[in-house]
Scaffold this active site. Structure first.
Site, PDB file in Angstrom:
ATOM      1  N   THR A  15       0.855  -1.191   0.000  1.00  0.00           N
ATOM      2  CA  THR A  15       0.000   0.000   0.000  1.00  0.00           C
ATOM      3  C   THR A  15       0.887   1.236   0.000  1.00  0.00           C
ATOM      4  O   THR A  15       1.868   1.305   0.737  1.00  0.00           O
ATOM      5  CB  THR A  15      -0.943   0.019   1.225  1.00  0.00           C
ATOM      6  OG1 THR A  15      -1.797  -1.114   1.132  1.00  0.00           O
ATOM      7  CG2 THR A  15      -1.811   1.266   1.247  1.00  0.00           C
ATOM      8  N   PHE A  67       1.128   5.075   0.835  1.00  0.00           N
ATOM      9  CA  PHE A  67       0.510   6.118   1.657  1.00  0.00           C
ATOM     10  C   PHE A  67       1.138   7.454   1.279  1.00  0.00           C
ATOM     11  O   PHE A  67       2.335   7.506   0.950  1.00  0.00           O
ATOM     12  CB  PHE A  67       0.778   5.864   3.141  1.00  0.00           C
ATOM     13  CG  PHE A  67       0.055   4.658   3.690  1.00  0.00           C
ATOM     14  CD1 PHE A  67      -1.138   4.788   4.388  1.00  0.00           C
ATOM     15  CD2 PHE A  67       0.572   3.379   3.523  1.00  0.00           C
ATOM     16  CE1 PHE A  67      -1.801   3.683   4.910  1.00  0.00           C
ATOM     17  CE2 PHE A  67      -0.088   2.267   4.030  1.00  0.00           C
ATOM     18  CZ  PHE A  67      -1.280   2.420   4.720  1.00  0.00           C
TER      19      PHE A  67
HETATM   20  O1  LIG Z   1      -7.460  -0.355   7.987  1.00  0.00           O
HETATM   21  C1  LIG Z   1      -6.254  -0.069   8.058  1.00  0.00           C
HETATM   22  O2  LIG Z   1      -5.487  -0.585   8.875  1.00  0.00           O
HETATM   23  C2  LIG Z   1      -5.732   0.933   7.130  1.00  0.00           C
HETATM   24  O3  LIG Z   1      -4.780   1.590   7.429  1.00  0.00           O
HETATM   25  C3  LIG Z   1      -6.358   1.008   5.764  1.00  0.00           C
HETATM   26  C4  LIG Z   1      -5.838  -0.149   4.948  1.00  0.00           C
HETATM   27  C5  LIG Z   1      -6.624  -1.271   4.748  1.00  0.00           C
HETATM   28  C6  LIG Z   1      -6.130  -2.315   3.987  1.00  0.00           C
HETATM   29  C7  LIG Z   1      -4.863  -2.255   3.439  1.00  0.00           C
HETATM   30  C8  LIG Z   1      -4.094  -1.135   3.642  1.00  0.00           C
HETATM   31  C9  LIG Z   1      -4.584  -0.068   4.392  1.00  0.00           C
END
Ligand SMILES: O=C(O)C(=O)Cc1ccccc1
Length: 390
Positions: free
Chosen positions: A273, A275
């Protein structure tokens, strides 16, 4: 309408807005109500241009009510030098500490143990992380000086873009000052002593549930969406129902006392992911390391224009790394008079483009001035060091 900044406490503006008949507010104390008033004030003054005003139904504070001692601690950190707080950032500001030695405060959506908190800690290892109810609250916390930065998921290698954050980036006047990649390891978490066979229901963030589709289908579990992965773990732990499990990280399991029944349950082993980090001040573009620039633009005409826009980068040997399109909600349809065939209607889109160059480079500057010649709207969302690690 006047707003008075009485002082800056702990990075938060203590403000009063006499015209609204409001008392001074301090971040953390009845935050939501004061935030709404300040919000109204900001809209009246058109400081950040047009924005949707979302009525806030509940009076729930972002943070628990501060007790007297916490307040005293906050007050002891008075910082009256407003000017020193609004300088552009440089790569040195990637440190976890501010120039006055205090920890950088980073907002994220979710509760402790969320991947967004992992991202904040990866970007600023010694920062103070500040949990927020939703993405919008994280943006607002930066705008209201309650925190220094916010970290938000924007893109996932399996699930794709997090559209909500693209929309919020445009609606809020913040700047992207960094990016960070997090390797996501989704785990199946259950109450201690529970086996996989006992499970019937699974809770998690919708993105996490989608990314684990195959495993969850094999287990025949009913999906229930939660605000964030760690929040799901917290619910499973507090409810104590043996048939309920959560998809969350190993760290969330440790925080909420759950058992890791299986690791890496995502459909694709590599699950990364991306960010972004947003701040009130932009980063000063430099060329000391690889930089990325994010822009958003729109055109008067259709598909040919996007082709032309991409050629602007190609001509200058600039690689673009991402394109995302979002509907222009305020102007959904473009009507084109198509002579004898009648009237054609098209949806209108905004295009978000990330490219690998710094705004300090002449080729990036000339690419943007070229784009300006035919774009009807163009905004630089930020120019920031690329995360070159995994
Ligand atoms: O829900 C989380 O922990 C988040 O930070 C959002 C997320 C959800 C799934 C993958 C990456 C981030």
């Amino acid at each position: 309408m006047a707003l008075r900044v009485d002082a800056v406490v702990w990075g938060c503006r203590v403000v009063s807005y006499p015209d609204l008949g409001a008392r001074p507010c301090l971040g953390g104390v009845n935050f939501r109500r004061d935030l709404r008033r300040l919000w109204k004030w900001r809209c009246c003054c058109d400081v950040l241009g047009e924005r949707d005003i979302k009525p806030v139904e509940d009076e729930k504070p972002l943070k628990p009510e501060a007790d007297d001692e916490t307040l005293q601690n906050k007050l002891s950190g008075f910082n009256k030098d407003l000017n020193s707080l609004s300088k552009p950032l440089s790569p040195a500001d990637l440190s976890s500490f501010q120039s006055n030695g205090s920890k950088v405060r980073v907002a994220y959506q979710g509760v402790p143990g969320a991947y967004s908190e992992d991202a904040a800690l990866k970007a600023y290892p010694k920062c103070e992380t500040v949990p927020c109810d939703d993405y919008e609250a994280a943006f607002e916390a930066v705008e209201l000086w309650l925190v220094d930065k916010a970290v938000l998921p924007i893109d996932n290698s399996v699930g794709g873009s997090i559209h909500r954050n693209y929309d919020l980036l445009l609606r809020h006047g913040l700047h992207i000052v960094g990016e960070v990649h997090v390797d996501v390891n989704h785990c199946l978490l259950g109450l201690p002593g529970v086996t996989k066979e006992e499970l019937r229901r699974i809770l998690s963030h919708p993105q996490a549930l989608n990314q684990c589709e195959e495993t969850l289908s094999k287990l025949g579990l009913v999906r229930i969406s939660a605000n964030d992965t760690a929040g799901a773990a917290q619910i499973v732990a507090s409810e104590g129902a043996r048939d309920k499990a959560a998809v969350a990280s190993v760290r969330a399991a440790a925080i909420y006392g759950l058992n890791v029944l299986e690791e890496r349950i995502q459909d694709h082993h590599d699950n990364i992911t991306r960010f972004i980090i947003v701040a009130r001040e932009p980063m000063i573009p430099a060329t000391d390391r690889p930089y990325k620039t994010s822009i958003v633009l729109s055109f008067e005409e259709g598909s040919g224009m996007l082709f032309k826009a991409l050629a602007v980068f190609e001509l200058r040997d600039i690689e673009w790394t991402k394109i995302e399109s979002r509907p222009q909600r305020k102007r959904p349809l473009r009507i084109v008079d198509d002579s004898n065939k009648g009237t054609a209607k098209y949806f209108d889109y905004l295009f978000y483009i990330d490219f690998q160059a710094s705004m300090a480079e002449p080729r990036a500057q000339s690419a943007l001035s070229h784009l300006q010649e035919f774009a009807t709207f163009l905004r630089v969302l930020g120019c920031y060091p690329m995360d070159t690690h995994r």
